[in-house]
Write an enzyme that holds these catalytic residues in place. Structure first.
Site: not given
Length: 541
Positions: A326, A468-471
């Site tokens: 993440m 998270s926005c980053h997956l």
């Protein structure tokens, strides 16, 4: 466990757009389509699903897209939407669990692109093979392909999205947005330290492009939707044009419950819930594109248990959901005296974009633990009114890739959500090496701010460990079915008519915002989907 149960559609009609996106769109399932067999069903309408659907429709295929969220009212903000979305169980960092885990970017038509800041990076060569410096305890961190393979897809998407800025001479990008007053201060400080700063690449029109207007800099595009159409979100660029296309069908408020693998090597249908009518339907297709995000896609595959997939579709290796990454991140801020009253007035009059300067000077750094550092960029505060009237706020964020770990994973809970579906568990603990790297990079951020003359230095945690926005990483790509879920095209090894095109495929998360790379992978994978359908059709003729 209340937050695990999101708001039912019947209680959230105020949040929906009153009009369909186009002739192809409607809320809920249409029972007249119960007996139809589609060429492709795309599950998810965000960054990756929209790109894949666009390519497949334009290849002449009959495409259905299902999205459990809805088209949003233009006035609805991100905080209000978040309050309606179901959460997940996650570790709380204190040895316990919280029901405030975040398994989304956002849940709506267009996904997180409706509320992202537009950061659109090309990954560095290192991100495709970090094995020299990254030890992931036996997990292969090498991608099945390299930057050169993805470069043509980056080119196409940068032109479609209207990406502006980035490093000079790289990519098919337009001229950068003007730097904010804070970015100008950061530029001077960075160059004084020997850095080579450059404009943050943004999928936001500086000038009118692609039938969309130029950015008016009136918001960060994070808490509120873009009011002018300048930002290259999935709805504006891909879905709105597709909604008028005769071989595209869009159904919002329809949730994929499970894939049904009714043959040894293929999925024949997806069981869906009409969240409005509360009825279930089995939707048949020749191929399926899974684009729900790395957490939700893994959960869907794990729910898809049956006689031919006893542990879930694609889970032949036991790796579905494992290797969740993440990215680690933290904000560091301070204030400086405004250079002039005019500068301060301009800074307050123009809220956006959220970032106009970036630094990659510590991306690889021998002094950082493991030798892998991270990125730093301007990350403006979405509420500048909190800052004193006579100062500029300098707010930057550092982002770095985390080490993949088999024990960091997505699981299914015994608790049910509002649709009676097992809730998601985000079982993630940061690697101590990564925490040391984050501490190093936040020290670098402090040095940069102090060089700029900032005072009142403050740190702000991002909460990455609860969601998270980053997956990335839950459906790992690789050539060996024993150690991966999908191949280099995103094709599930044990069900090759299913393709995972979101960040779940990434064997290593990279140290930059992943959206453009996920979209480039989706565009590349869509080429394989179309080719495989043609090959299968030819084989049966």
């Amino acid at each position: 466990m209340k937050r695990l149960r999101g708001t039912l559609p019947s209680d959230a009609r105020h949040a929906w757009h009153p009009e369909p996106l186009g002739p192809a769109h409607r809320d809920g399932w249409d029972t007249r389509d119960d007996d139809r067999v589609w060429d492709v069903v795309v599950i998810g309408s965000g960054a990756s699903g929209s790109v894949a659907a666009d390519r497949l429709v334009r290849q002449g295929l009959d495409v259905l897209m299902i999205e459990e969220g809805f088209r949003l009212s233009p006035d609805l903000g991100n905080p209000e939407l978040d309050d309606m979305c179901r959460t997940a169980l996650a570790r709380d960092g204190q040895g316990g669990w919280t029901d405030e885990g975040w398994p989304w970017t956002t849940s709506n038509l267009g996904g997180g692109t409706v509320f992202y800041g537009g950061a659109s990076w090309r990954y560095r060569p290192f991100d495709f093979d970090p094995s020299e410096l990254v030890d992931a305890g036996g997990l292969d961190v090498r991608w099945p392909y390299g930057l050169a393979e993805l470069a043509p897809y980056y080119d196409v998407l940068e032109r479609r999205l209207g990406v502006c800025g980035g490093e000079e001479g790289e990519g098919s990008r337009g001229p950068a947005h003007p730097p904010t007053a804070a970015a100008e201060v950061l530029y001077e400080a960075g160059t004084a330290l020997g850095y080579e700063p450059f404009p943050t690449p943004l999928a936001i029109n500086r000038h009118a492009h692609g039938g969309r207007s130029a950015c008016e800099r009136n918001s960060l595009c994070v808490s509120h939707q873009c009011s002018t159409g300048a930002k290259g979100d999935a709805v504006a660029v891909f879905l709105a044009p597709l909604a008028a296309h005769p071989n595209f069908t869009l159904r919002t408020g329809v949730r994929a419950l499970r894939l049904n693998q009714d043959r040894p090597d293929a999925v024949g249908s997806v069981t869906c819930l009409d969240r409005l009518g509360r009825t279930t339907h089995r939707v048949r297709a020749r191929s399926f594109v899974v684009a729900c995000n790395a957490i939700q896609s893994a959960a869907l595959l794990l729910r898809s248990r049956g006689g031919r997939a006893p542990d879930g579709v694609g889970n032949h290796s036991g790796l579905v959901g494992r290797g969740l990454t993440m990215k680690l991140s933290e904000y560091v801020s301070g204030v400086v005296d405004a250079p002039s009253a005019a500068t301060l007035a301009d800074w307050r009059a123009h809220a956006g974009p959220f970032s106009t300067i970036a630094f990659l000077d510590h991306y690889l750094d021998a002094d950082c633990p493991t030798g892998v550092g991270g990125m730093i960029y301007e990350s403006k505060n979405d509420m500048p009114s909190r800052i004193r009237d006579d100062v500029l706020e300098l707010r930057i964020e550092t982002i770095l890739a985390d080490h993949p770990n088999l024990d960091n994973r997505v699981r299914l809970s015994s608790h049910a959500d509002e649709d009676g579906v097992p809730a998601v568990v985000i079982d993630y603990t940061p690697d101590p090496r990564d925490l040391r790297r984050l501490a190093y990079m936040t020290d670098v951020c402090e040095r940069l701010l102090r060089k700029a003359g900032a005072t009142g230095i403050a740190h702000e945690e991002s909460g990455f460990a609860q969601g998270s926005c980053h997956l990335h990483g839950t459906c790992r790509a690789g050539d060996d079915p024993a150690t991966s879920v999908v191949d280099g095209w995103g094709r599930v090894h044990s069900a090759p008519n299913v393709y995972v095109v979101d960040g779940g495929f990434m064997p290593y998360p990279g140290g930059l915002n992943p959206t453009l790379t996920i979209q480039a992978h989706a565009l590349r994978s869509a080429k394989a989907v179309a080719g495989d359908l043609v090959s299968r059709h030819t084989a049966h003729v």
